[in-house]
Design a protein around this motif. Structure first.
Motif, PDB file in Angstrom:
ATOM      1  N   LEU A  29       0.843  -1.189   0.000  1.00 17.26           N
ATOM      2  CA  LEU A  29       0.000   0.000   0.000  1.00 17.26           C
ATOM      3  C   LEU A  29       0.881   1.244   0.000  1.00 17.26           C
ATOM      4  N   PRO A  30       0.513   2.277  -0.765  1.00 16.13           N
ATOM      5  CA  PRO A  30       1.320   3.503  -0.807  1.00 16.13           C
ATOM      6  C   PRO A  30       1.477   4.128   0.579  1.00 16.13           C
ATOM      7  N   ASP A  31       2.679   4.621   0.847  1.00 20.43           N
ATOM      8  CA  ASP A  31       2.950   5.246   2.145  1.00 20.43           C
ATOM      9  C   ASP A  31       4.022   6.316   1.965  1.00 20.43           C
ATOM     10  N   GLU A  32       3.776   7.511   2.491  1.00 19.06           N
ATOM     11  CA  GLU A  32       4.703   8.624   2.285  1.00 19.06           C
ATOM     12  C   GLU A  32       6.081   8.344   2.883  1.00 19.06           C
ATOM     13  N   GLU A  33       6.111   7.752   4.068  1.00 14.65           N
ATOM     14  CA  GLU A  33       7.389   7.541   4.753  1.00 14.65           C
ATOM     15  C   GLU A  33       8.157   6.365   4.186  1.00 14.65           C
ATOM     16  N   TRP A  34       7.469   5.253   3.945  1.00  9.71           N
ATOM     17  CA  TRP A  34       8.134   4.002   3.577  1.00  9.71           C
ATOM     18  C   TRP A  34       8.097   3.710   2.081  1.00  9.71           C
ATOM     19  N   GLY A  35       7.378   4.495   1.326  1.00  7.03           N
ATOM     20  CA  GLY A  35       7.162   4.174  -0.089  1.00  7.03           C
ATOM     21  C   GLY A  35       5.970   3.257  -0.233  1.00  7.03           C
ATOM     22  N   GLU A  36       6.076   2.079   0.338  1.00  8.89           N
ATOM     23  CA  GLU A  36       4.957   1.150   0.465  1.00  8.89           C
ATOM     24  C   GLU A  36       5.046   0.453   1.811  1.00  8.89           C
ATOM     25  N   ILE A  37       3.907   0.063   2.347  1.00  9.54           N
ATOM     26  CA  ILE A  37       3.890  -0.780   3.541  1.00  9.54           C
ATOM     27  C   ILE A  37       3.219  -2.100   3.198  1.00  9.54           C
ATOM     28  N   VAL A  38       3.555  -3.131   3.950  1.00 15.56           N
ATOM     29  CA  VAL A  38       3.027  -4.470   3.714  1.00 15.56           C
ATOM     30  C   VAL A  38       1.662  -4.612   4.387  1.00 15.56           C
ATOM     31  N   ALA A  39       0.685  -5.120   3.626  1.00 19.95           N
ATOM     32  CA  ALA A  39      -0.657  -5.374   4.153  1.00 19.95           C
ATOM     33  C   ALA A  39      -1.080  -6.786   3.755  1.00 19.95           C
ATOM     34  N   ALA A  40      -1.833  -7.433   4.611  1.00 18.76           N
ATOM     35  CA  ALA A  40      -2.242  -8.819   4.359  1.00 18.76           C
ATOM     36  C   ALA A  40      -3.751  -8.965   4.435  1.00 18.76           C
ATOM     37  N   VAL A  41      -4.310  -9.676   3.454  1.00 19.00           N
ATOM     38  CA  VAL A  41      -5.719 -10.057   3.464  1.00 19.00           C
ATOM     39  C   VAL A  41      -5.766 -11.549   3.788  1.00 19.00           C
ATOM     40  N   VAL A  42      -6.537 -11.909   4.808  1.00 16.13           N
ATOM     41  CA  VAL A  42      -6.468 -13.267   5.347  1.00 16.13           C
ATOM     42  C   VAL A  42      -7.852 -13.917   5.385  1.00 16.13           C
TER      43      VAL A  42
END
Length: 491
Positions: free
Chosen positions: A426-439
């Protein structure tokens, strides 16, 4: 004379297809294909690569329609049986097809549009007998088939393959996977994708084997066919194996033992079209006695990489280059890399000719020296390729790291409460992208508990920062999770 025509005459009265409780010989199949060709040609001598769409039931109708289009000099355009009218309109308009072969069950969907669009609609059940016509000589470098990409990031593109490209794909598989005249395979896959068309049907018929059709997916019916003892080859996608495993686990121990005995006698079982979770591979081996052969391919290249028919089938890996296929890994500057991940690029006679009517997209898909850019990232170790994911959806760039969503998914699946999952960036200003999980869960568990588990298994920068729980994951016709559909759920 095209390869399938020559082969059909060679195998003559041998059974080619088992469809709708009937058996059809190679002679009957090629005879019907010639009849279709005559209907398509009418007063023409050659279709000269005119696209012909067809939307017919799997089995005798499908194969003879495909072969008939080819014998008439046309380009076959298979349409998914589940496509809504808007998707069908797009394919017809994009290809410019002016002829459409369909099963009677689809006439109510298609007739008004075809009449208004000036498209000739041939209903399979009502087709006339053609007069005997002289069939054209079709060069092997002509266009043969247009298959459409899934279109997850843009409108679907038509992938044009030539007769030479298709036969090259078939020959490569026949050599690698040892198809023989004794092969008897069951087709459970949709027939608007390369997996079912080439790997299951075309390669089996190329060597004089038998293809049996299952009109609708049913684990019970698949295992009923297995128990009959005639089948010896089976190919499917991971989601099908997942459903077959669930069915097997619902049976009694004696029923499972009976089916395992049947499956152990198979010559070959293959998984493809989406990444095979290691957990699914291991469970299937326990229940069936078969170690699945995983391979890698796509619409544009056919099959390119495969675990060996004889030798180690390495879990989590797709294997080695197939015969007559060149493979290399490159960095973002298109420089060849060794000992580190890179984008897979493919070269060889199996690669498609062009995106139909899209010259710019075709040019962008190839390097200047003719390598096709797959967009998939892999690493190579001990001669085996391991897919890390797609540049656009499975490689997550977070805090300077390139993370493989597929690797994170494998770890998540090892938790006893997790039935299935998908990881996205997912787009994130600080990290560029962050990891997200659909379970998808087997049993209740909190996101905090899942997070604790994941932190015990991998570095913190790889651990999902967001979790979302669904009852099932959205998938396309070949069982691939449509990750772009998941990303919007987090907004």
């Amino acid at each position: 004379m095209l390869y399938f025509q020559q082969n059909a005459r060679t195998y003559g009265e041998a059974i080619a297809l088992l469809s709708g409780s009937k058996a059809y010989s190679y002679s009957t199949l090629i005879g019907q294909a010639e009849n279709i060709a005559g209907i398509l040609l009418e007063n023409q001598a050659d279709l000269h690569q005119s696209p012909v769409a067809y939307m017919v039931e799997p089995g005798f109708a499908y194969v003879s329609a495909q072969w008939g289009i080819w014998l008439a000099g046309g380009i076959a355009v298979p349409v998914a049986l589940a496509h809504p009218l808007d998707s069908i309109k797009y394919i017809l308009q994009d290809t410019g097809a002016k002829t459409f072969i369909c099963s009677a069950s689809f006439t109510s969907l298609l007739s008004d549009f075809c009449r208004e669009a000036g498209v000739r609609l041939i209903v399979w059940e009502d087709k006339p007998e053609s007069r005997q016509v002289s069939l054209p000589e079709v060069p092997i470098d002509r266009g043969a088939m247009i298959l459409y990409t899934s279109g997850t990031t843009s409108l679907p593109k038509g992938v044009l393959s030539t007769h030479h490209g298709i036969e090259s794909q078939i020959k490569s598989l026949v050599e690698a996977w040892k198809y023989t005249t004794n092969d008897h395979t069951l087709c459970v896959l949709p027939l608007h994708h390369i997996h079912g068309i080439i790997n299951v049907i075309s390669a089996t018929l190329y060597v004089g084997g038998k293809v049996e059709f299952l009109p609708q997916f049913s684990p019970e019916e698949i295992f009923t066919r297995f128990k009959q003892g005639a089948l010896n080859v089976f190919m499917a996608v991971p989601t099908i194996y997942f459903k077959l495993i669930a069915y097997l686990e619902s049976l009694t121990e004696s029923e499972r033992k009976e089916l395992k005995t049947c499956m152990q006698a198979f010559r070959l079982m293959i998984s493809g079209s989406a990444a095979l979770p290691v957990s699914v591979m291991e469970k299937w081996e326990i229940l069936s006695g078969q170690r699945l052969l995983e391979r890698y391919g796509m619409t544009e290249i056919g099959m390119a990489i495969s675990n060996p028919y004889e030798g180690e089938r390495r879990a989590g890996h797709v294997g080695m280059p197939l015969p007559n296929v060149q493979v290399r890994l490159v960095d973002e500057e298109n420089g060849v890399v060794e000992g580190q991940p890179g984008e897979i690029q493919i070269k060889g006679p199996t690669v498609f000719k062009e995106y139909w009517g899209k010259e710019k997209a075709t040019q962008e898909a190839f390097t200047e020296d003719g390598w096709f850019k797959t967009g998939d990232v892999a690493e190579l170790a001990d001669g085996y390729y391991r897919i890390l994911g797609r540049n656009s959806t499975d490689i997550i760039k977070s805090g300077g790291y390139k993370l493989s969503a597929l690797e994170i998914e494998e770890v998540l699946r090892t938790h006893p409460s997790v039935e299935d999952c998908s990881v996205v960036g997912l787009p994130d200003e600080e990290w560029g992208e962050i990891v997200a999980a659909v379970v998808v869960l087997k049993s209740d568990i909190s996101s905090d508990a899942l997070n604790t588990f994941m932190r015990s298994k991998m570095p913190a920068y790889r651990v999902p920062r967001k979790y979302l729980f669904l009852t099932e994951l959205p998938r396309n016709a070949m069982g691939k999770v449509t990750k772009n559909d998941l990303k919007v759920l987090f907004t």
